[in-house]
Design a protein around this motif. Structure first.
Motif, short mmCIF file in Angstrom:
data_model
loop_
_atom_site.label_atom_id
_atom_site.label_comp_id
_atom_site.label_asym_id
_atom_site.label_seq_id
_atom_site.Cartn_x
_atom_site.Cartn_y
_atom_site.Cartn_z
N GLN A 1 0.76 13.54 2.52
CA GLN A 1 -0.36 12.68 1.88
C GLN A 1 -0.38 11.39 2.10
OE1 GLN A 1 0.61 13.82 -2.45
NE2 GLN A 1 -1.21 14.96 -2.32
N ARG B 1 8.23 12.91 -7.93
CA ARG B 1 6.86 13.05 -7.63
C ARG B 1 6.05 13.27 -8.79
NH1 ARG B 1 7.98 14.60 -2.42
NH2 ARG B 1 7.39 16.72 -3.01
N LEU C 1 0.82 -1.32 -0.05
CA LEU C 1 -0.01 0.00 0.02
C LEU C 1 0.91 1.29 0.00
CD1 LEU C 1 -2.96 -0.97 2.28
CD2 LEU C 1 -2.83 -1.17 -0.07
N PHE D 1 -1.34 -3.79 -9.00
CA PHE D 1 -0.46 -4.36 -8.29
C PHE D 1 -1.06 -5.96 -8.36
CE2 PHE D 1 0.34 -0.09 -7.01
CZ PHE D 1 1.98 -0.25 -6.60
N GLU E 1 3.80 1.40 -1.42
CA GLU E 1 4.25 1.38 -2.47
C GLU E 1 3.15 1.96 -3.68
OE1 GLU E 1 5.45 -2.55 -4.29
OE2 GLU E 1 7.42 -2.05 -4.23
N ALA E 2 1.86 1.67 -3.59
CA ALA E 2 0.89 2.10 -4.28
C ALA E 2 0.90 3.70 -4.07
CB ALA E 2 -0.42 1.39 -3.93
N ALA E 3 0.81 4.17 -2.86
CA ALA E 3 0.71 5.53 -2.63
C ALA E 3 1.81 6.23 -3.22
CB ALA E 3 0.67 5.64 -1.05
N ASP E 4 3.07 5.77 -3.26
CA ASP E 4 4.47 6.00 -3.73
C ASP E 4 4.25 6.37 -5.30
OD1 ASP E 4 5.84 7.05 -1.51
OD2 ASP E 4 6.76 4.92 -1.33
N SER E 5 3.79 5.13 -5.75
CA SER E 5 3.78 5.06 -7.12
C SER E 5 2.78 6.18 -7.88
CB SER E 5 3.46 3.76 -7.71
OG SER E 5 2.17 3.45 -7.51
N TYR E 6 1.95 6.63 -7.00
CA TYR E 6 0.96 7.60 -7.67
C TYR E 6 1.55 8.90 -7.28
CZ TYR E 6 -2.41 4.25 -9.21
OH TYR E 6 -2.89 3.35 -9.81
N GLY E 7 2.64 9.10 -6.66
CA GLY E 7 3.18 10.22 -6.58
C GLY E 7 3.08 11.24 -5.30
N ALA E 8 2.41 10.02 -4.15
CA ALA E 8 2.07 10.86 -2.94
C ALA E 8 3.38 11.50 -2.30
CB ALA E 8 1.38 9.87 -2.18
N THR E 9 3.17 12.86 -1.47
CA THR E 9 4.31 13.24 -0.77
C THR E 9 3.95 12.52 0.42
OG1 THR E 9 2.54 14.79 0.18
CG2 THR E 9 3.78 15.57 -1.66
#
Lengths: 279, 404
Positions: A196, B106, A183, B117, A185-193
């Motif tokens: 966030q 980012r 999860l 995933f 990774e998912a947040a990171d992959s969408y460019g979350a700071t």
């Protein structure tokens, strides 16, 4: 042949340290104390201003709303018993101390817990401190509380906060660390700071665990607030304390039962709050 | 079509990844000719990827295939730097991702990458809609716009009506549709799919593969898809990259991989598929849905095409002897010119094979023309047609059967 090893003056060092803190930071401690005492008085006044019957109904209604009718009935019966035993005022005093101490503990614990979850270094630093705080016999905290804050409810709050804070920190850290890597990774992959990620993923997902920690904190706070009667905190604890001094087991058990009722009420209520959030 | 495909979207050059504290040392040893296990024995570091070079073309569906431990998950995570590459460059639209700072990275992730995933990675505390909106929310798009885009994305994956459900209330297949919707809503330029269908049961998986192909042909979204499953790769890929021990063994179309395996490893990998020598056109053939008669008028023919949703149709005599193929443009022209029959408009520009033709030989016939191949008997009677997908399906099935 006796080997003469000089005694390490650990106790002296701690005392000197505490003295230094009391003299250097008395302004700060006084400030904190004033605010805390004011809020204790205010909450006490409000709760005591309400007639016991009204407060009883409010609490029972709250139980109904958050949990179910069974807890509401239990709460009403328990509080009625306390009222009947003439322990209403001490019960309110104890409740106030628990509420304020828990609030302070949680306000400190949440950011510390979050920081420890996000930084491996801080985690390694904080965990032994928490072990120390939790295993140190609770009475010991009462002693330095007095030079800082004098006899009374402020010292009780101080000792209680220190004693009851560790589970809230631990559970917060645990809750955040338990968020599955995928999860994150998912947040990171969408460019979350980082922020966030924290507020949209890590904190909401760790909320049930954090709530469990707060529940623990409340329980520990209640037990400590009772012990704090030894340094002059008024409430159910001082009823028990008086019963000991006068060797009156009946009075002691009555106050004890009131503590048990209060504990069960707080415990069930916070647990239901947790379940309700889950739904 | 071919020309637009050649536009390079992502260029990967000399990409290597070492898992360990002193990647330089491991890379030096690699350059001295040591292999993966020798490097591990000497330094305790794992060479996850070594000197990987490839391009991803605009709009293609590129499958990266390999067994577990081949480095495919590492590779896809290097593309958006969920894993930090040890050396090499990854250039997307003229921007080298490996050199970006936190903020620029980012931004680049938001603009370029949506990821799906293996275990869905949905946020359990968010509803289907909120999950779908995640990427947009992160980018700070306002609420109304978000809801609109999310609703649209959910519709595309067939989940309208489920907006307010939580992931735990959905089946695995539906959860992955949410994962896909989240990626589509984000409208990034590249879709990264990490074993996206591997956790689904075979039936659902087939459906999802079909839907992905359908989506892909409609949206022309550049897609990098990771799988360990050859059937899946053959089924959906425009091109396949075969990865072994962190190195690329072969890059090619499914046909290339099947017909010209680069080395023994690939050969072993596709061994089961050698069933294609035994399989013939008849196996992959299907009944013709609609044929036109040589005596049909242009308007009748057009209606038949329209009803069956096709833009070319085989034309036969009464005894089913094949006369030719009518293409929609030619038929429309004939209709405009007021011709009575379509006889004069037919083209012979298609392939016919006998029912015994080995499937192997059919691959090359598909390369340029999109018409189905006609299967005819000795008297030129039309028996059926073979479409591209059916060949691969047959091969994939044969391979699966052999593995059991």
């Amino acid at each position: 042949m006796a080997i003469d090893i000089p005694r390490i003056p650990l106790g002296d060092w701690i005392e000197n340290g505490l003295n230094w803190l009391t003299t250097e930071y008395s302004n700060v401690t006084r400030g904190i104390a004033d605010v805390t005492v004011a809020s204790i008085d205010w909450l006490n006044d409000v709760l005591m201003w309400l007639p016991p019957g009204v407060l009883l109904v409010i609490i029972a209604g709250l139980c109904w709303w958050i949990a179910n009718y069974r807890l509401a009935i239990g709460a009403a019966a328990g509080l009625a018993l306390i009222w009947n035993m003439g322990l209403w005022i001490p019960m309110i005093e104890t409740l106030t101390l628990v509420v304020i101490a828990t609030l302070v503990a949680v306000v400190i614990a949440l950011p510390v817990g979050i920081a420890a979850a996000l930084s491996e270094r801080l985690y390694k630093l904080i965990m032994p401190i928490l072990d120390f705080m939790q295993t140190m016999p609770a009475f010991v905290y009462l002693i330095p509380a007095i030079p800082f804050f004098g006899i009374g409810s402020m010292s009780a709050i101080f000792a209680t906060v220190i004693f009851s804070m560790p589970p809230a920190i631990r559970f917060t850290t645990l809750g955040i660390r338990q968020v599955p890597g995928e999860l994150i990774e998912a947040a990171d992959s969408y460019g979350a700071t980082r922020t966030q990620k924290l507020f949209k993923v890590q904190l909401p997902m760790s909320l049930p665990t954090v709530m469990a920690g707060i529940n623990q904190t409340i329980m520990l706070a209640l037990s400590m607030v009772v012990i704090a009667a030894m340094i002059g905190a008024s409430g159910l604890g001082s009823e028990v304390w008086r019963a000991i001094q006068r060797l009156r087991p009946g009075d002691g058990f009555e106050a004890g039962i009131a503590v048990v009722i209060l504990a069960m009420l707080l415990d069930r209520l916070t647990q239901s709050l947790r379940k309700k959030r889950k739904e | 079509m071919q020309d637009t495909k050649r536009n390079v979207k992502i260029r990967v050059r000399n990409l290597s990844k070492v898992f360990g504290k002193h990647p330089k040392k491991a890379l030096e040893m690699r350059d001295q000719g040591l292999n993966r296990s020798e490097i591990f024995d000497k330094t305790g570091q794992t060479l996850g990827l070594s000197n990987v070079n490839f391009d991803v073309y605009e709009g293609e569906l590129l499958v990266i295939m390999g067994l577990s431990g081949s480095g495919k998950s590492t590779l896809i995570r290097c593309l958006n730097r969920l894993i930090e590459p040890s050396e090499g460059e990854i250039v997307i639209d003229d921007e080298d991702i490996t050199t970006l700072g936190d903020k620029a990275l980012r931004e680049s992730r938001r603009r370029h990458f949506s990821m799906v995933f293996q275990n869905f990675a949905l946020f359990p505390h968010r509803t289907v809609r909120q999950n779908t909106e995640f990427g947009l929310e992160i980018r700070g798009i306002d609420k109304a716009k978000r809801a609109e885009i999310a609703a649209n994305a959910l519709k595309q994956v067939g989940l309208d009506g489920w907006e307010d459900a939580y992931p735990s209330q959905l089946s695995g297949g539906m959860q992955q549709r949410v994962g896909l919707a989240r990626a589509l809503a984000n409208d990034a330029t590249v879709l990264l799919m990490d074993e996206a269908f591997s956790a689904l049961d075979p039936l659902i998986r087939g459906d999802m593969q079909e839907e992905l192909q359908e989506l892909q042909s409609r949206m022309q979204k550049t897609t990098v898809f990771i799988t360990h499953d050859l059937d899946e790769a053959l089924n959906i890929a425009d091109r396949i990259i075969l990865l072994k021990d962190g190195e690329i063994v072969q890059i090619g179309t499914p046909e290339d991989i099947l017909t010209n395996p680069a080395d023994d490893y690939v050969k072993r990998f596709v061994e089961g598929v050698d069933m294609s020598r035994i399989l013939t056109a008849e196996h992959a053939m299907r009944k013709v849905r609609a044929v036109a008669r040589d005596t049909d008028g242009p308007r009748t023919t057009l209606r038949k095409m329209h009803e069956n949703n096709i833009d070319s149709i085989y034309v036969t005599r009464r005894d089913r002897t094949l006369q030719g193929l009518a293409e929609v443009d030619a038929v429309i022209k004939a209709a405009d010119e007021g011709k009575d029959t379509i006889e004069g408009t037919l083209t012979q520009d298609f392939r016919t094979v006998g029912p015994d033709e080995p499937l192997q030989n059919l691959f090359s016939m598909f390369s340029e023309k999109s018409f189905p191949i006609a299967v005819v008997d000795a008297d030129k009677r039309l028996l059926g047609v073979v479409v591209k997908g059916a060949v691969l399906d047959q091969l994939a099935q044969a391979q699966a059967g052999e593995n059991e």
